[in-house]
Write a protein that holds these residues in place. Structure first.
Motif, PDB file in Angstrom:
ATOM      1  N   GLU A 195      29.504  34.794  35.202  1.00 34.99           N
ATOM      2  CA  GLU A 195      30.867  34.394  34.860  1.00 34.99           C
ATOM      3  C   GLU A 195      31.894  34.870  35.887  1.00 34.99           C
ATOM      4  OE1 GLU A 195      30.379  34.447  29.980  1.00 34.99           O
ATOM      5  OE2 GLU A 195      31.533  36.023  30.969  1.00 34.99           O
ATOM      6  N   LEU A 196      31.477  35.728  36.805  1.00 35.89           N
ATOM      7  CA  LEU A 196      32.429  36.265  37.785  1.00 35.89           C
ATOM      8  C   LEU A 196      32.865  35.180  38.764  1.00 35.89           C
ATOM      9  CD1 LEU A 196      30.857  39.735  38.735  1.00 35.89           C
ATOM     10  CD2 LEU A 196      32.823  39.293  37.229  1.00 35.89           C
TER      11      LEU A 196
ATOM     12  N   MET B  18      30.565  46.520  38.438  1.00 30.40           N
ATOM     13  CA  MET B  18      31.369  45.801  37.440  1.00 30.40           C
ATOM     14  C   MET B  18      30.558  45.586  36.159  1.00 30.40           C
ATOM     15  SD  MET B  18      33.786  43.061  39.425  1.00 30.40           S
ATOM     16  CE  MET B  18      34.856  42.831  37.997  1.00 30.40           C
ATOM     17  N   ARG B  19      29.289  45.352  36.316  1.00 32.37           N
ATOM     18  CA  ARG B  19      28.428  45.209  35.123  1.00 32.37           C
ATOM     19  C   ARG B  19      28.405  46.508  34.347  1.00 32.37           C
ATOM     20  NH1 ARG B  19      22.835  42.232  36.684  1.00 32.37           N
ATOM     21  NH2 ARG B  19      22.498  42.635  34.470  1.00 32.37           N
TER      22      ARG B  19
ATOM     23  N   VAL C  42      29.205  44.174  42.357  1.00 35.88           N
ATOM     24  CA  VAL C  42      28.895  43.402  41.144  1.00 35.88           C
ATOM     25  C   VAL C  42      28.136  44.277  40.146  1.00 35.88           C
ATOM     26  CG1 VAL C  42      27.668  41.395  40.230  1.00 35.88           C
ATOM     27  CG2 VAL C  42      28.893  41.221  42.408  1.00 35.88           C
TER      28      VAL C  42
ATOM     29  N   ARG D 174      36.604  37.263  31.335  1.00 35.22           N
ATOM     30  CA  ARG D 174      36.261  37.592  29.960  1.00 35.22           C
ATOM     31  C   ARG D 174      36.707  39.000  29.584  1.00 35.22           C
ATOM     32  NH1 ARG D 174      32.528  35.977  26.077  1.00 35.22           N
ATOM     33  NH2 ARG D 174      31.573  34.472  27.468  1.00 35.22           N
ATOM     34  N   HIS D 175      36.494  39.936  30.513  1.00 32.85           N
ATOM     35  CA  HIS D 175      36.797  41.339  30.214  1.00 32.85           C
ATOM     36  C   HIS D 175      38.075  41.827  30.878  1.00 32.85           C
ATOM     37  CE1 HIS D 175      32.367  40.972  29.610  1.00 32.85           C
ATOM     38  NE2 HIS D 175      32.660  41.630  28.525  1.00 32.85           N
TER      39      HIS D 175
ATOM     40  N   ASP E 108      36.678  39.079  36.609  1.00 35.56           N
ATOM     41  CA  ASP E 108      35.969  38.917  35.342  1.00 35.56           C
ATOM     42  C   ASP E 108      37.015  38.542  34.298  1.00 35.56           C
ATOM     43  OD1 ASP E 108      34.804  39.165  32.866  1.00 35.56           O
ATOM     44  OD2 ASP E 108      33.923  41.141  33.237  1.00 35.56           O
TER      45      ASP E 108
ATOM     46  N   LEU F 280      25.945  35.694  40.753  1.00 38.14           N
ATOM     47  CA  LEU F 280      27.074  34.767  40.666  1.00 38.14           C
ATOM     48  C   LEU F 280      26.590  33.337  40.869  1.00 38.14           C
ATOM     49  CD1 LEU F 280      28.565  37.557  41.226  1.00 38.14           C
ATOM     50  CD2 LEU F 280      30.429  36.140  42.077  1.00 38.14           C
TER      51      LEU F 280
ATOM     52  N   SER G 262      30.521  43.239  32.729  1.00 40.40           N
ATOM     53  CA  SER G 262      30.743  41.924  33.334  1.00 40.40           C
ATOM     54  C   SER G 262      29.432  41.160  33.411  1.00 40.40           C
ATOM     55  CB  SER G 262      31.311  42.074  34.753  1.00 40.40           C
ATOM     56  OG  SER G 262      32.556  42.709  34.724  1.00 40.40           O
ATOM     57  N   ARG G 263      29.541  39.874  33.190  1.00 37.00           N
ATOM     58  CA  ARG G 263      28.384  38.997  33.348  1.00 37.00           C
ATOM     59  C   ARG G 263      28.496  38.320  34.716  1.00 37.00           C
ATOM     60  NH1 ARG G 263      28.869  35.970  27.465  1.00 37.00           N
ATOM     61  NH2 ARG G 263      28.844  37.867  26.180  1.00 37.00           N
ATOM     62  N   PRO G 264      27.559  38.613  35.607  1.00 40.07           N
ATOM     63  CA  PRO G 264      27.668  38.068  36.965  1.00 40.07           C
ATOM     64  C   PRO G 264      27.856  36.555  36.995  1.00 40.07           C
ATOM     65  CG  PRO G 264      25.925  39.696  36.866  1.00 40.07           C
ATOM     66  CD  PRO G 264      26.385  39.488  35.446  1.00 40.07           C
TER      67      PRO G 264
END
Ligand SMILES: [Zn+2]
Length: 319
Positions: free
Chosen positions: A192-193, A182-183, A179, A156-157, A154, A279, A188-190
């Motif tokens: 973007e993973l 992670m959210r 996943v 972004r984060h 991820d 994803l 996390s935005r799936p």
């Protein structure tokens, strides 16, 4: 040597695979180890102290753990699990001088750990098959010798995950659940993973028995595209039928010999879970290597048996 999005890097007697789409992040360290691996940070961080994978020989020499000496990974603490083909996932963070493993739901076979909430690495290896982290200085490590190692990023984060996925793990939903965690943990935005899937036994070599096919049929709504049917009809017979064999025996032997064999496509199963988790297909990267086909590069449980070594896949955030 470059194959698709992956590059085999050899350095000082060590070799590992790097995924170009992950390597572009300067803050990220990652590698898929090969059997040409050095001691690396593992021996310095205690990976060989008992946190070994399922089926790994107890006294396996450290050079067979397959941990690559990845530049930039020095000073990291190595996080590892006792891999048990489960859906158990841990969030790993720093705690004092060690690591804290926080069990994330679902926990089916480690209720005592869930009750404690968390513990430190010195308490012993934890049973599980995926780890996530959002902290720098931690190398998440997964060991495989045919199973599929998956690394999630991820960007972004600034978070990552390492997943051990065999056919049993695929049925537990370990990939999709990682996943989800992670959210929860990092927002996390799936979509973007990024997911990098390392070497594993591929459909060319992964013949499975009826019990595996049945297990997939029972647990999944559809098994379309997960099994490759390989006809044996074109192969020469093992033995010509004996003249004394009865017609019924000959017919049975022919049926057995000509019965189509089923080969599992583990990557397809993992891809399906990643896509189901949200994803995007362009963010999935697969190393085009079959561990059973390439004894020069990889250990293979199927080819070499339980005494074979294990390769280590690593991912971590730089300090
Ligand atoms: Zn193969």
């Amino acid at each position: 040597m470059t194959q698709g999005d992956f590059r085999l890097i050899s350095q000082g007697g060590t070799a590992w695979l790097e995924c170009a789409s992950l390597a572009r992040f300067s803050w990220l360290v990652h590698a898929f180890g090969t059997r040409l691996a050095g001691h690396g940070p593992a021996s310095a961080s205690g990976l060989g102290t008992g946190a070994t994978g399922l089926g790994e020989p107890r006294n396996a020499p450290t050079e067979r753990t397959g941990l690559p000496e990845v530049p930039g990974a020095t000073g990291f603490s190595v996080a590892s699990l006792q891999q048990v083909h489960s859906a158990n996932i841990y969030r790993v963070s720093r705690a004092g001088g060690g690591l804290r493993y926080q069990a994330l739901p679902p926990i089916s076979n480690a209720r005592s750990i869930a009750a404690r909430g968390a513990s430190v690495a010195s308490a012993g290896p934890f049973c599980g098959d995926a780890m996530i982290t959002g902290q720098p200085g931690i190398l998440l490590s997964i060991r495989t010798a045919d199973c599929l190692p998956i690394l999630l990023v991820d960007a972004r984060h600034g978070a990552a995950a390492a997943i051990h996925c065999g056919w049993r793990g695929a049925l537990t939903g370990i990939v999709e659940k990682s996943v989800v965690e992670m959210r929860r943990a990092f927002e996390s935005r799936p979509e973007e993973l990024l997911a990098a899937m390392g070497p594993s036994i591929r459909a060319c070599c992964y013949e499975v028995g009826d019990e595996v096919v049945s297990a997939f049929r029972e647990r999944l709504a559809s098994v379309e595209g997960l099994f490759r049917i390989v006809s044996q009809a074109a192969l020469p017979p093992d033995q010509p039928p004996r003249e004394t064999t009865s017609a019924a025996e000959t017919a049975a032997a022919c049926r057995s010999r000509n019965a189509p064999r089923r080969h599992l496509d583990l990557v397809a199963a993992a891809r399906r879970q990643l896509l189901a988790a949200g994803l995007q297909a362009p963010n999935l990267f697969v190393a085009d290597y079959c561990t059973a086909c390439r004894p020069d590069l990889f250990f293979s449980y199927r080819r070499e048996g339980n005494s074979t070594g294990r390769m280590t896949a690593l991912i971590g955030i730089s300090n």
